[in-house]
Design an enzyme around this catalytic site. Structure first.
Site, PDB file in Angstrom:
ATOM      1  N   ASN A 116     -10.118  -0.547  -0.621  1.00  0.00           N
ATOM      2  CA  ASN A 116      -8.664  -0.446  -0.462  1.00  0.00           C
ATOM      3  C   ASN A 116      -8.009  -1.020  -1.713  1.00  0.00           C
ATOM      4  OD1 ASN A 116      -5.970  -0.844   0.171  1.00  0.00           O
ATOM      5  ND2 ASN A 116      -6.360  -1.606   2.239  1.00  0.00           N
ATOM      6  N   HIS A 146      -3.608   6.965   2.340  1.00  0.00           N
ATOM      7  CA  HIS A 146      -3.941   5.672   1.747  1.00  0.00           C
ATOM      8  C   HIS A 146      -5.325   5.264   2.243  1.00  0.00           C
ATOM      9  CE1 HIS A 146      -4.158   1.551   0.773  1.00  0.00           C
ATOM     10  NE2 HIS A 146      -3.884   1.105   1.988  1.00  0.00           N
ATOM     11  N   CYS A 170       0.817  -1.223   0.000  1.00  0.00           N
ATOM     12  CA  CYS A 170       0.000   0.000   0.000  1.00  0.00           C
ATOM     13  C   CYS A 170       0.845   1.265   0.000  1.00  0.00           C
ATOM     14  CB  CYS A 170      -0.933   0.003   1.202  1.00  0.00           C
ATOM     15  SG  CYS A 170      -1.968  -1.456   1.247  1.00  0.00           S
TER      16      CYS A 170
END
Ligand code: UT7
Length: 329
Positions: free
Chosen positions: A286, A256, A116
């Site tokens: 996500n 994020h 990520c």
């Protein structure tokens, strides 16, 4: 390096699969509820690739948009960095496949694996090439198809992840705009908090590895949550010091998109008000390394970014890896 060159983003793009998986779709697949998913994560739906779409499909579409907006031809690129943990194939790199599809013949191309945090890592690496004057036009991409690694019987992970890609074209600027500061950090002691054990040299694909579901994502979500908030705040304070600014100078925070509660907790601890945070997790879920460049592109298209604004990116992901970057637009 004594020059004033900074890596500046001059074009962005993003691409998402058409197919949408809603929370009510998931209610029919696993023991979960729309209410649980929204309350614990902020997610309402996510985009999921079809079987005939790959990581490079969305990466190339996002990259082409970013190049068009930047007014840069693929043939002018010196470097392509694709941040991904979902390569099209084990070999060669997805960056090379993207290079070929774009026709970026002059560019060196490689993948970067930082989960990520991939986009902030890629931006930081690109900045080194810019400051050392070894590349002038760089394409960085965050692209993931985590749905391919999700066990849709595991409710702890299948509600979280979505697919997509975002891209940015980076050039040197000497006018004070561009990357003001960035920090990237890692701690492999937490490798097994979020990992896919199968498919590598430790557990190559076998009938047994597939039967044991080793090729699926395993996540200790609750443990990660606490480390994520702590580390994202610490690294953000480091970049504030590096750039000699304070949280009050930030015009737009793009964290994020892991979990709405993580983003809110980080912003709250840093003292950044809600109206300065951008989030799209409700619609996109996500998307790992793609989440920041997708969100950035949405912000630019919505007119939320003005010349002179200071943008902040902050992320945390598998590895574990984390990082923060400050950009003057
Ligand atoms: O992308 C970067 C890296 N990833 C992260 O940073 C992820 C960070 N972690 C998170 O976002 C959250 O920890 C999750 C959203 C993954 C989970 O939320 P949580 O509030 O930490 O829940 P939990 O794991 O502590 O589980 C609480 C309960 C458990 O039930 P019991 O043991 O209390 O009876 C779970 O079994 O919720 C249950 N649960 C679910 N219930 C309904 C877990 N997943 C689900 C689900 N639907 N999908």
């Amino acid at each position: 390096m004594t020059n004033n060159l900074r890596a500046a983003i001059i074009g962005t793009g993003h691409s998402l699969p058409e197919k949408i998986l809603t929370n009510s779709d998931l209610e029919r697949i696993v023991e979960t509820s729309d209410e649980w998913i929204i309350t614990r994560t902020g997610i309402k739906e996510r985009h999921i690739a079809r079987a005939d779409e790959f990581t490079s499909t969305f990466a190339v579409a996002a990259a082409q948009q970013a190049l068009d907006r930047a007014g840069v031809k693929a043939s002018e690129l010196d470097l392509i960095i694709c941040a991904t943990v979902c390569p099209d194939m084990a070999l060669p790199s997805t960056a090379c496949l993207i290079q070929s599809q774009l026709g970026a013949k002059r560019a060196a191309a490689f993948d970067l694996v930082a989960a990520c945090s991939g986009f902030i890592y890629a931006l930081t690496v690109a900045d080194q090439f810019i400051r050392s004057n070894t590349a002038k036009r760089i394409l960085i991409i965050g692209a993931e198809l985590l749905s391919r690694y999700v066990d849709y019987t595991d409710r702890a992970t299948c509600v979280i992840f979505g697919d997509g890609a975002g891209a940015a074209v980076i050039v040197p600027k000497e006018d004070g705009s561009g990357l003001l500061a960035s920090r990237i950090q890692s701690d492999g002691d937490y490798a097994e908090y979020l990992y896919i054990p199968g498919g590598g040299t430790r557990h190559p694909a076998t009938y047994e590895s597939v039967d044991s579901k080793l090729h699926y994502i395993k996540m200790k979500g609750n443990e990660l949550f606490k480390i994520a908030v702590r580390n994202m705040c610490e690294v953000s304070n480091l970049v504030f010091d590096d750039a000699k600014i304070t949280a009050g100078d930030i015009n737009l925070l793009i964290p994020h998109q892991a979990n709405q509660r993580i983003a809110d907790a980080v912003a709250d601890r840093l003292g950044i008000p809600q109206e300065k945070i951008y989030g799209n997790i409700a619609r996109i879920g996500n998307t790992s390394s793609a989440s920041i460049p997708i969100a950035l592109d949405e912000c630019i298209k919505a007119g939320r970014v003005k010349s002179g604004d200071i943008l902040m990116f902050v992320s945390f992901g598998a590895g574990v890896t984390w990082g923060s970057a400050l950009v003057r637009w």
